[in-house]
Scaffold this motif. Structure first.
Motif, short mmCIF file in Angstrom:
data_model
loop_
_atom_site.label_atom_id
_atom_site.label_comp_id
_atom_site.label_asym_id
_atom_site.label_seq_id
_atom_site.Cartn_x
_atom_site.Cartn_y
_atom_site.Cartn_z
N ASN A 1 4.05 -14.39 -11.61
CA ASN A 1 4.95 -13.69 -12.43
C ASN A 1 3.97 -12.52 -13.18
O ASN A 1 4.49 -11.87 -13.95
N THR A 2 2.75 -12.76 -13.02
CA THR A 2 1.63 -11.61 -13.65
C THR A 2 1.15 -10.66 -12.84
O THR A 2 0.56 -9.76 -12.97
N PHE A 3 1.72 -10.49 -11.50
CA PHE A 3 1.39 -9.90 -10.41
C PHE A 3 2.04 -8.15 -10.73
O PHE A 3 3.34 -8.50 -10.89
N GLY A 4 1.20 -7.41 -10.84
CA GLY A 4 1.79 -5.92 -10.96
C GLY A 4 1.67 -5.32 -9.71
O GLY A 4 0.53 -4.69 -9.73
N ARG A 5 2.41 -4.84 -8.91
CA ARG A 5 2.43 -3.88 -7.90
C ARG A 5 2.48 -2.54 -8.32
O ARG A 5 3.32 -2.10 -8.98
N VAL A 6 1.75 -1.73 -7.79
CA VAL A 6 1.59 -0.20 -8.15
C VAL A 6 1.78 0.60 -6.90
O VAL A 6 2.32 1.74 -7.43
N ASP A 7 1.82 0.14 -5.76
CA ASP A 7 1.98 1.11 -4.62
C ASP A 7 3.37 0.76 -3.91
O ASP A 7 3.50 -0.36 -3.29
N ASP A 8 4.24 1.65 -3.81
CA ASP A 8 5.65 1.28 -3.16
C ASP A 8 5.26 1.58 -1.77
O ASP A 8 6.31 1.21 -0.89
#
Length: 185
Positions: free
Chosen positions: A3-10
């Motif tokens: 729940n703290t993972f932050g994806r930045v590349d789609d």
């Protein structure tokens, strides 16, 4: 921890999948490996990324490739995982910006295939094929098909395109079929 993972590349995932070439992504129905998504809940890469300092790509880790990658490219889901490790190395070697440029060019070809050649039953095949074949081969195939299919009905155009793609795959020793046996995810 996911729940703290932050994806930045789609376009390119943490673990090396070409998300922009995935059927779920193009249908705008992909939960992705984002916090709270079903994918993130089963993904072993997202929590590992957080544990190692919120890495954007696994190749940034000193431990890459780690045992999590053992067998990762042996089975497919709705998209091919066959080049997952190879694409990760390619992105690291050429740089993520140049890799994105190539993926965007492939995405344009995929958009053309879906717009001009999809008879309603080929989206998964086209996504897989664009993911696996070389960009230059795809450009040549599109040019050849565009010059030969102008007067064809959609089903015939779609069949013709599929035959060209399969022929190219055979020449390159690339099987254009998803490998679903034993899929783990």
């Amino acid at each position: 921890m996911t729940n703290t993972f932050g994806r930045v590349d789609d376009l390119f995932s943490l673990c090396g999948l070409n998300c922009s070439l995935c059927p779920l992504f193009i249908r705008e129905n992909c939960p992705g490996c984002r916090a709270g998504s079903p994918c993130a809940e089963v993904c072993e890469f997202a929590p590992c990324s957080v544990e190692h300092g919120d890495l954007t790509y696994c190749y940034e880790c000193e431990e890459y490739p780690c045992p999590k990658y053992d067998g990762v490219d042996e089975h497919d889901s709705l998209m091919s995982h066959r080049n997952q490790k190879t694409d990760m190395i390619k992105a690291k070697t050429m740089g993520i910006e140049k890799y994105h440029e190539e993926q965007l060019a492939k995405k344009e070809i995929l958009d053309c295939l879906l717009r001009e050649y999809d008879n309603g039953r080929r989206d998964v095949f086209f996504c897989m094929t664009v993911n696996l074949l070389d960009l230059e081969d795809l450009k040549i195939i599109i040019e050849k098909a565009d010059g030969s299919t102008a007067e064809m009905e959609l089903d015939d155009k779609s069949d013709y395109m599929k035959s060209l793609l399969i022929e190219c795959g055979q020449k390159r020793n690339i099987e254009l079929k998803l490998r679903r046996d034993g899929y783990y995810g």
